[in-house]
Design a protein around this motif. Structure first.
Motif, short mmCIF file in Angstrom:
data_model
loop_
_atom_site.label_atom_id
_atom_site.label_comp_id
_atom_site.label_asym_id
_atom_site.label_seq_id
_atom_site.Cartn_x
_atom_site.Cartn_y
_atom_site.Cartn_z
N ARG A 1 5.51 20.07 -6.74
CA ARG A 1 5.54 20.76 -8.02
C ARG A 1 6.90 21.40 -8.28
O ARG A 1 7.60 21.80 -7.35
N LYS A 2 7.20 21.49 -9.58
CA LYS A 2 8.51 21.99 -10.02
C LYS A 2 8.74 23.45 -9.62
O LYS A 2 9.87 23.88 -9.41
N GLU A 3 7.63 24.18 -9.48
CA GLU A 3 7.75 25.61 -9.17
C GLU A 3 8.21 25.85 -7.73
O GLU A 3 8.42 26.99 -7.34
N TYR A 4 8.34 24.79 -6.93
CA TYR A 4 8.72 24.92 -5.52
C TYR A 4 10.08 24.29 -5.23
O TYR A 4 10.18 23.34 -4.44
N PRO A 5 11.15 24.79 -5.85
CA PRO A 5 12.45 24.14 -5.63
C PRO A 5 12.90 24.14 -4.16
O PRO A 5 13.48 23.17 -3.69
N ALA A 6 12.61 25.24 -3.45
CA ALA A 6 13.05 25.32 -2.05
C ALA A 6 12.31 24.29 -1.19
O ALA A 6 12.88 23.69 -0.29
N ALA A 7 11.03 24.08 -1.49
CA ALA A 7 10.24 23.11 -0.72
C ALA A 7 10.79 21.71 -0.93
O ALA A 7 10.96 20.95 0.04
N ALA A 8 11.08 21.36 -2.18
CA ALA A 8 11.62 20.02 -2.45
C ALA A 8 12.95 19.82 -1.75
O ALA A 8 13.21 18.76 -1.16
N GLY A 9 13.81 20.85 -1.77
CA GLY A 9 15.12 20.76 -1.12
C GLY A 9 14.98 20.58 0.39
O GLY A 9 15.67 19.75 1.00
N LYS B 1 0.85 -1.19 0.00
CA LYS B 1 0.00 0.00 0.00
C LYS B 1 0.89 1.25 0.00
O LYS B 1 2.04 1.18 0.44
N TYR B 2 0.33 2.34 -0.47
CA TYR B 2 1.12 3.56 -0.58
C TYR B 2 0.43 4.76 0.07
O TYR B 2 -0.80 4.82 0.12
N VAL B 3 1.27 5.69 0.53
CA VAL B 3 0.78 6.98 1.02
C VAL B 3 1.40 8.06 0.13
O VAL B 3 2.63 8.11 -0.01
N VAL B 4 0.57 8.89 -0.47
CA VAL B 4 1.08 9.91 -1.38
C VAL B 4 0.59 11.29 -0.95
O VAL B 4 -0.61 11.51 -0.77
N ALA B 5 1.55 12.19 -0.77
CA ALA B 5 1.18 13.57 -0.46
C ALA B 5 1.11 14.36 -1.76
O ALA B 5 2.07 14.39 -2.53
N ASN B 6 -0.04 14.95 -1.98
CA ASN B 6 -0.23 15.79 -3.15
C ASN B 6 0.32 17.18 -2.84
O ASN B 6 -0.32 17.98 -2.18
N ALA B 7 1.55 17.41 -3.28
CA ALA B 7 2.21 18.69 -3.04
C ALA B 7 2.32 19.46 -4.35
O ALA B 7 3.25 20.19 -4.59
N ASP B 8 1.31 19.24 -5.21
CA ASP B 8 1.25 19.95 -6.48
C ASP B 8 0.30 21.13 -6.31
O ASP B 8 -0.70 21.24 -7.00
N GLU B 9 0.62 21.97 -5.34
CA GLU B 9 -0.26 23.08 -4.97
C GLU B 9 -0.36 24.09 -6.12
O GLU B 9 0.34 25.09 -6.14
N GLY B 10 -1.25 23.80 -7.07
CA GLY B 10 -1.30 24.61 -8.28
C GLY B 10 -2.29 25.75 -8.26
O GLY B 10 -2.25 26.63 -9.11
N ASP B 11 -3.24 25.75 -7.30
CA ASP B 11 -4.23 26.82 -7.26
C ASP B 11 -3.53 28.15 -7.09
O ASP B 11 -2.85 28.37 -6.07
N ALA B 12 -3.71 29.02 -8.07
CA ALA B 12 -3.11 30.34 -7.92
C ALA B 12 -3.74 31.01 -6.71
O ALA B 12 -4.93 30.86 -6.47
N ASP C 1 0.64 25.04 1.52
CA ASP C 1 1.40 23.79 1.41
C ASP C 1 2.89 24.09 1.28
O ASP C 1 3.74 23.41 1.87
N ARG C 2 3.19 25.10 0.47
CA ARG C 2 4.59 25.49 0.31
C ARG C 2 5.18 25.90 1.66
O ARG C 2 6.29 25.50 2.03
#
Lengths: 499, 159
Positions: free
Chosen positions: A208-216, A160-171, A176-177
């Motif tokens: 999401r790709k637009e959040y480089p600092a969050a991914a780091g 089983k998997y747990v996935v966090a949707n961190a594709d916070e795209g709503d302008a 989330d960021r």
């Protein structure tokens, strides 16, 4: 040695925090601690310092302000900043206080208590606690969280998997960021609790790709959590190594925020929406039961486990329990993050927290719930911020984004912008959204240049109805709302161009 | 240069292949393309066949993923990638004025690269910097409260 606190959040840095850090780097006797942000972005860059009565803050600081900060002159106690003191901070309680990557500080401020409690409970008891809390998913669909977990738990599978949707795209949204950059251990803890409840050994954070600092920041936090033994460090599935968590970064695309599209993208394919059922909780990533939840939803879970479902359910309205996290942006005086119990009116939020309009600006409309959210004119601000009131009005709370437009905003251009966005971002799977969005944009473009045809507004309404009822997912189904509410409340601007 | 690019490509493809065989899963096309773009600056169209062969998928699978995601490119951008945010909060903060200033300063339109190869301009739907907009993202740096008249000065930071 004087210790000053300065946020390392992307928006604080965008407002000038790094400029301060650079200018003050070699000041003798100064220790600069980089923290998360309080979310009072209109005050950033905000510099704080420990004083006998608690933290004192200097706002909108420039490099030249250092002497007066060191002398302790000026500044206001943080506890007396109305924007903050009027809030009920639960998920964001430690924001602006702690260092994002310090697990010790996280624990000292109440972190990991939810996980400790979860370890004492059976999976069924954990899910019961969530049921009592009446927590609903904060990504937009507002599905009861316990129910989803129950389904995944009861579905038999080798994995089983747990996935966090961190594709916070709503302008207009950024909470989330802020969580990923400011308190990454909170997200990790929430995912760990979920993994225990449903019996998952692997998790992914799709950032999401637009959040480089969050991914780091997340990657660094995962490494620390692995070293501390909270997360497993071996390859996924290797025996006895615990929960394996990984960050994957996307490549643009708004629709990937829809859960089935997100799972497609996580498996490396085109981020195209899939028909449901089966729901991911039954058959998700690689065909296995998968909990996909928004970052904020996972981040709320530790507090519920630590303080109890009843405590959480004691806040809010009948069917919207707990706190709502709003993000105010656009032409207000005080843009920033607001966490309060559900139930306040939109007007109260704009006045008490937004502080009214930015200097020189006059209110025209407010949009709630991102690019698919409805527009409200001044006469409709009495609406209560809760799921029911918004559903009744045909509107959405979405991810809590609130964008205020001033009277210089051209509503026809704004409507065209919404449809162009839909046409750009449609995944193409279903016809109403793929073709409807392009036709909608074309109609608005011809109205805009004065070539609108009689009946074009009816045609838009008709097209909107088709998209609402026949689209496969909420993207196509919601896309007409901002356009149709613009025509409903500001129809004169459209008709003027069609004479 | 071309050969260097090709051998770099082969090395990345080998890693992607290892990655999916050890996890006994289908290959992850998106993550493979992102890794290639990170190393080469873009995913050249002429490499699609080789990528498909290495990942044991069809060329249509690879081309489909490549064309779907706005962040994947078939040609390298300028030295610095400027992304102007056109999310609703930035629209409300009149980012059209920032875009006009950007066009004036660089003499190019959205989607184009300056003659000297210094800048490429793209639009982006929200960088999550809504409370301090209008926003410009240059490479990985997010700039907030961008005043149209300060755009030129801001770009001077990037050689």
């Amino acid at each position: 040695m004087t210790r000053l606190y300065l946020s390392n959040d992307t928006s604080a840095r965008a407002a000038g925090a790094d400029r301060l850090a650079k200018a003050w780097a070699h000041t003798p006797g100064l220790e600069l601690i980089r923290t998360s942000s309080r979310g009072a972005f209109f005050l950033e860059p905000l510099v704080e310092r420990d004083m006998p009565g608690g933290r004192v803050a200097w706002s909108n600081v420039t490099p030249d302000d250092l002497p007066r900060i060191l002398a302790g002159s000026g500044g206001a106690p943080v506890s007396q900043i109305p924007f903050l003191s009027r809030q009920t901070r639960v998920t964001f309680a430690n924001f602006g206080v702690t260092q994002p990557l310090s697990l010790d500080e996280y624990s000292a401020c109440g972190g990991t208590k939810g996980l400790e409690r979860a370890r004492q409970l059976s999976p069924g008891a954990m899910i019961e606690e969530l049921k009592v809390s009446r927590l609903r998913g904060r990504g937009g669909a507002a599905f009861p969280v316990w129910n989803k977990w129950q389904i995944a738990r009861e579905t038999a599978s080798d994995r089983k998997y747990v996935v966090a949707n961190a594709d916070e795209g709503d302008a207009g949204t950024y909470c989330d960021r802020m969580i990923m950059e400011g308190e990454p251990f909170r997200l990790i803890e929430g995912m760990l609790i979920c993994a225990r409840a449903i019996g998952a050994d692997t998790g992914y954070i799709y950032c999401r790709k637009e959040y480089p600092a969050a991914a780091g920041t997340l990657r660094a936090a995962i490494e620390r959590a692995e070293r501390a033994g909270l997360l497993g460090s071996g390859p996924p599935g290797s025996h006895g190594t615990g929960f394996h968590l990984e960050v994957l970064v996307g490549a643009g695309s708004y629709v990937v925020g829809e859960e089935t599209a997100l799972l497609e993208s996580l498996e490396g394919r085109r981020g195209v929406v899939q028909a449901r059922p089966p729901y991911p909780a039954v058959s998700g990533l690689y065909g296995r039961p998968t909990i996909v939840s928004n970052v904020l939803t996972f981040a709320i879970v530790p507090s519920i486990l630590a303080r109890g479902g009843e405590w959480y359910a004691s806040m809010g309205t009948e069917r919207s329990r707990g706190t709502v996290v709003l993000q105010i942006g656009g032409r207000v005086k005080q843009p920033g993050l607001v966490e309060i119990p559900f139930g306040a009116t939109l007007e109260e939020v704009l006045e008490r927290f937004g502080g009214g309009m930015a200097p020189g600006a006059r209110f025209k409309a407010v949009q709630v719930g991102g690019p698919l959210g409805s527009l409200f004119p001044a006469s409709r601000l009495g609406i209560r911020i809760c799921y029911d009131a918004f559903a009744e009005a045909g509107a959405i709370l979405g991810h809590g984004g609130i964008v205020v437009y001033d009277d210089e905003t051209d509503m026809v251009e704004l409507a065209r912008h919404f449809m162009a966005f839909t046409a750009d971002e449609s995944c193409g799977k279903c016809t109403p959204c793929r073709i409807g969005s392009v036709r909608g944009r074309e109609i608005l473009e011809r109205i805009q240049v004065g070539r609108g045809r009689p009946g074009d507004l009816d045609l838009l309404a008709d097209l909107g109805e088709t998209m609402k009822t026949a689209s496969l997912c909420a993207f196509g189904g919601r896309a007409p709302y901002p356009v149709l509410t613009a025509i409903e409340h500001f129809g004169e601007e459209f008709r003027r161009l069609m004479k | 240069m071309v050969e260097e690019g090709l051998s770099a490509l082969a090395a990345i493809l080998e890693r992607c292949r290892l990655n999916h065989t050890t996890q006994s899963r289908p290959p992850n096309i998106l993550q493979s393309l992102l890794a290639i773009q990170k190393a080469l600056g873009s995913v050249p169209l002429h490499a699609v066949g080789e990528i498909a062969h290495a990942l044991e998928v069809t060329e249509a699978d690879v081309a489909g993923v490549l064309s779907y995601y706005p962040e994947l490119r078939t040609r390298p951008p300028g030295r610095h990638l400027i992304r102007i945010c056109i999310g609703e909060s930035c629209v409300a903060n009149h980012c059209d004025r920032v875009l006009a200033a950007l066009r004036d300063a660089l003499n190019i339109d959205v989607g184009e690269t300056t003659m000297d190869g210094r800048f490429t301009v793209q639009r982006i739907y929200c960088v999550g910097n809504c409370a301090v907009g209008p926003s410009l993202m240059v490479d990985d740096d997010v700039h907030g409260r961008v005043a149209p008249q300060k755009v030129g000065e801001l770009l001077n930071e990037y050689e």
